[in-house]
Design a protein around this motif. Structure first.
Motif, PDB file in Angstrom:
ATOM      1  N   GLY A  64      20.549 -19.689  -7.155  1.00 48.54           N
ATOM      2  CA  GLY A  64      21.813 -18.977  -7.356  1.00 48.54           C
ATOM      3  C   GLY A  64      21.868 -17.698  -6.539  1.00 48.54           C
ATOM      4  N   TYR A  65      20.723 -17.253  -6.071  1.00 43.56           N
ATOM      5  CA  TYR A  65      20.629 -16.084  -5.196  1.00 43.56           C
ATOM      6  C   TYR A  65      20.414 -16.555  -3.760  1.00 43.56           C
ATOM      7  CZ  TYR A  65      20.169 -13.044  -9.244  1.00 43.56           C
ATOM      8  OH  TYR A  65      20.397 -12.363 -10.404  1.00 43.56           O
ATOM      9  N   TYR A  66      20.792 -15.706  -2.821  1.00 42.16           N
ATOM     10  CA  TYR A  66      20.632 -15.985  -1.398  1.00 42.16           C
ATOM     11  C   TYR A  66      20.012 -14.754  -0.745  1.00 42.16           C
ATOM     12  CZ  TYR A  66      23.791 -19.880  -2.235  1.00 42.16           C
ATOM     13  OH  TYR A  66      24.345 -21.032  -2.717  1.00 42.16           O
ATOM     14  N   SER A  67      19.510 -14.934   0.482  1.00 40.45           N
ATOM     15  CA  SER A  67      18.941 -13.768   1.153  1.00 40.45           C
ATOM     16  C   SER A  67      19.300 -13.744   2.631  1.00 40.45           C
ATOM     17  CB  SER A  67      17.421 -13.734   0.997  1.00 40.45           C
ATOM     18  OG  SER A  67      16.813 -14.669   1.854  1.00 40.45           O
ATOM     19  N   PHE A  68      19.312 -12.540   3.159  1.00 42.43           N
ATOM     20  CA  PHE A  68      19.419 -12.275   4.587  1.00 42.43           C
ATOM     21  C   PHE A  68      18.131 -11.594   5.007  1.00 42.43           C
ATOM     22  CE2 PHE A  68      23.894 -12.119   3.313  1.00 42.43           C
ATOM     23  CZ  PHE A  68      24.534 -12.781   4.349  1.00 42.43           C
ATOM     24  N   ASN A  69      17.612 -11.953   6.170  1.00 38.60           N
ATOM     25  CA  ASN A  69      16.440 -11.286   6.717  1.00 38.60           C
ATOM     26  C   ASN A  69      16.912 -10.013   7.421  1.00 38.60           C
ATOM     27  OD1 ASN A  69      14.095 -10.521   8.036  1.00 38.60           O
ATOM     28  ND2 ASN A  69      13.501 -12.622   8.482  1.00 38.60           N
ATOM     29  N   LEU A  70      16.351  -8.885   7.088  1.00 39.03           N
ATOM     30  CA  LEU A  70      16.769  -7.616   7.696  1.00 39.03           C
ATOM     31  C   LEU A  70      16.083  -7.359   9.037  1.00 39.03           C
ATOM     32  CD1 LEU A  70      17.137  -5.233   4.624  1.00 39.03           C
ATOM     33  CD2 LEU A  70      18.867  -6.577   5.807  1.00 39.03           C
ATOM     34  N   SER A  71      15.211  -8.257   9.449  1.00 32.52           N
ATOM     35  CA  SER A  71      14.635  -8.221  10.792  1.00 32.52           C
ATOM     36  C   SER A  71      15.041  -9.519  11.466  1.00 32.52           C
ATOM     37  CB  SER A  71      13.108  -8.133  10.739  1.00 32.52           C
ATOM     38  OG  SER A  71      12.711  -6.955  10.085  1.00 32.52           O
ATOM     39  N   LYS A  72      15.728  -9.434  12.577  1.00 31.98           N
ATOM     40  CA  LYS A  72      16.252 -10.633  13.226  1.00 31.98           C
ATOM     41  C   LYS A  72      15.147 -11.599  13.652  1.00 31.98           C
ATOM     42  CE  LYS A  72      20.282  -8.311  15.106  1.00 31.98           C
ATOM     43  NZ  LYS A  72      20.914  -7.838  16.321  1.00 31.98           N
ATOM     44  N   HIS A  73      13.985 -11.091  13.940  1.00 28.82           N
ATOM     45  CA  HIS A  73      12.903 -11.919  14.485  1.00 28.82           C
ATOM     46  C   HIS A  73      11.757 -12.029  13.492  1.00 28.82           C
ATOM     47  CE1 HIS A  73      15.126 -11.565  18.176  1.00 28.82           C
ATOM     48  NE2 HIS A  73      15.068 -10.260  18.075  1.00 28.82           N
ATOM     49  N   GLY A  74      12.017 -12.613  12.345  1.00 32.57           N
ATOM     50  CA  GLY A  74      10.992 -12.718  11.318  1.00 32.57           C
ATOM     51  C   GLY A  74      10.874 -11.432  10.532  1.00 32.57           C
ATOM     52  N   GLY A  75       9.895 -11.364   9.690  1.00 35.86           N
ATOM     53  CA  GLY A  75       9.708 -10.183   8.864  1.00 35.86           C
ATOM     54  C   GLY A  75       9.866 -10.516   7.402  1.00 35.86           C
ATOM     55  N   VAL A  76       9.496  -9.593   6.561  1.00 37.16           N
ATOM     56  CA  VAL A  76       9.464  -9.853   5.122  1.00 37.16           C
ATOM     57  C   VAL A  76      10.506  -9.078   4.330  1.00 37.16           C
ATOM     58  CG1 VAL A  76       7.024 -10.470   5.160  1.00 37.16           C
ATOM     59  CG2 VAL A  76       7.668  -8.101   4.758  1.00 37.16           C
ATOM     60  N   ILE A  77      11.249  -8.189   4.954  1.00 36.61           N
ATOM     61  CA  ILE A  77      12.238  -7.383   4.227  1.00 36.61           C
ATOM     62  C   ILE A  77      13.552  -8.160   4.174  1.00 36.61           C
ATOM     63  CG2 ILE A  77      13.470  -5.195   4.124  1.00 36.61           C
ATOM     64  CD1 ILE A  77      11.124  -3.962   5.652  1.00 36.61           C
ATOM     65  N   ARG A  78      14.039  -8.397   2.950  1.00 37.65           N
ATOM     66  CA  ARG A  78      15.214  -9.228   2.731  1.00 37.65           C
ATOM     67  C   ARG A  78      16.242  -8.537   1.848  1.00 37.65           C
ATOM     68  NH1 ARG A  78      14.569 -14.672   4.895  1.00 37.65           N
ATOM     69  NH2 ARG A  78      12.440 -14.665   5.624  1.00 37.65           N
ATOM     70  N   LEU A  79      17.508  -8.746   2.176  1.00 38.76           N
ATOM     71  CA  LEU A  79      18.613  -8.366   1.297  1.00 38.76           C
ATOM     72  C   LEU A  79      18.899  -9.576   0.421  1.00 38.76           C
ATOM     73  CD1 LEU A  79      21.004  -6.628   0.328  1.00 38.76           C
ATOM     74  CD2 LEU A  79      22.327  -7.641   2.205  1.00 38.76           C
ATOM     75  N   ILE A  80      18.849  -9.402  -0.874  1.00 37.77           N
ATOM     76  CA  ILE A  80      19.095 -10.495  -1.808  1.00 37.77           C
ATOM     77  C   ILE A  80      20.479 -10.315  -2.425  1.00 37.77           C
ATOM     78  CG2 ILE A  80      18.298 -11.648  -3.902  1.00 37.77           C
ATOM     79  CD1 ILE A  80      15.462 -10.698  -3.100  1.00 37.77           C
ATOM     80  N   VAL A  81      21.276 -11.379  -2.354  1.00 39.50           N
ATOM     81  CA  VAL A  81      22.667 -11.330  -2.795  1.00 39.50           C
ATOM     82  C   VAL A  81      22.949 -12.501  -3.737  1.00 39.50           C
ATOM     83  CG1 VAL A  81      23.418 -10.203  -0.665  1.00 39.50           C
ATOM     84  CG2 VAL A  81      23.514 -12.688  -0.830  1.00 39.50           C
ATOM     85  N   LYS A  82      24.070 -12.369  -4.468  1.00 40.18           N
ATOM     86  CA  LYS A  82      24.494 -13.454  -5.359  1.00 40.18           C
ATOM     87  C   LYS A  82      26.015 -13.501  -5.375  1.00 40.18           C
ATOM     88  CE  LYS A  82      23.890 -15.424  -9.903  1.00 40.18           C
ATOM     89  NZ  LYS A  82      23.259 -15.308 -11.201  1.00 40.18           N
ATOM     90  N   PRO A  83      26.610 -14.655  -5.006  1.00 40.09           N
ATOM     91  CA  PRO A  83      28.073 -14.760  -5.065  1.00 40.09           C
ATOM     92  C   PRO A  83      28.563 -14.808  -6.502  1.00 40.09           C
ATOM     93  CG  PRO A  83      27.097 -16.848  -4.389  1.00 40.09           C
ATOM     94  CD  PRO A  83      25.971 -15.863  -4.507  1.00 40.09           C
ATOM     95  N   GLN A  84      29.733 -14.214  -6.746  1.00 35.08           N
ATOM     96  CA  GLN A  84      30.350 -14.159  -8.077  1.00 35.08           C
ATOM     97  C   GLN A  84      31.845 -14.429  -7.965  1.00 35.08           C
ATOM     98  OE1 GLN A  84      28.737 -13.693 -10.933  1.00 35.08           O
ATOM     99  NE2 GLN A  84      26.768 -13.260  -9.991  1.00 35.08           N
TER     100      GLN A  84
END
Length: 113
Positions: A64-84
């Motif tokens: 139910g949650y989704y993520s975007f990678n905050l580093s375009k070329h790999g990496g571990v920092i993610r923005l986690i979002v949820k549509p409502q």
């Protein structure tokens, strides 16, 4: 789309600023603009920029949650979002600093709760 922010997101944002993660902060701003400029979840999901930021659904306990990678070329920092709300409101739930390992959807607190 409208955006609803969580206290967890604000805490993660402050942590990024504290650690001077300028690339991730710039990408975060771009992703937020992408969300705001999308009419609904389907438009966001099919946007080429979403692919560039590795937009993907989370699995198992975090479905139910989704993520975007905050580093375009790999990496571990993610923005986690949820549509409502029929996918016209996007919750910015958290910023994970360890590829979801530090994310617990049960601990997400929104300002209107």
């Amino acid at each position: 789309m409208n955006i609803r922010y969580s206290k967890n997101y604000d805490k993660g944002y402050k942590e990024l600023k504290k650690k001077h993660r300028t690339e991730q902060l710039t990408n975060l701003e771009d992703i937020i603009e992408l969300i705001k400029n999308s009419c609904d979840f389907n438009e966001l999901k099919n946007n080429p920029l979403s692919y560039m930021y590795d937009f993907e659904p989370l699995k198992y306990n975090n479905s139910g949650y989704y993520s975007f990678n905050l580093s375009k070329h790999g990496g571990v920092i993610r923005l986690i979002v949820k549509p409502q709300d029929n996918c016209i409101v996007m919750d910015l739930a958290d910023i994970s600093n360890d590829h979801y390992k530090d994310f617990d959807h049960k601990g997400v607190i929104y300002y209107d709760e």
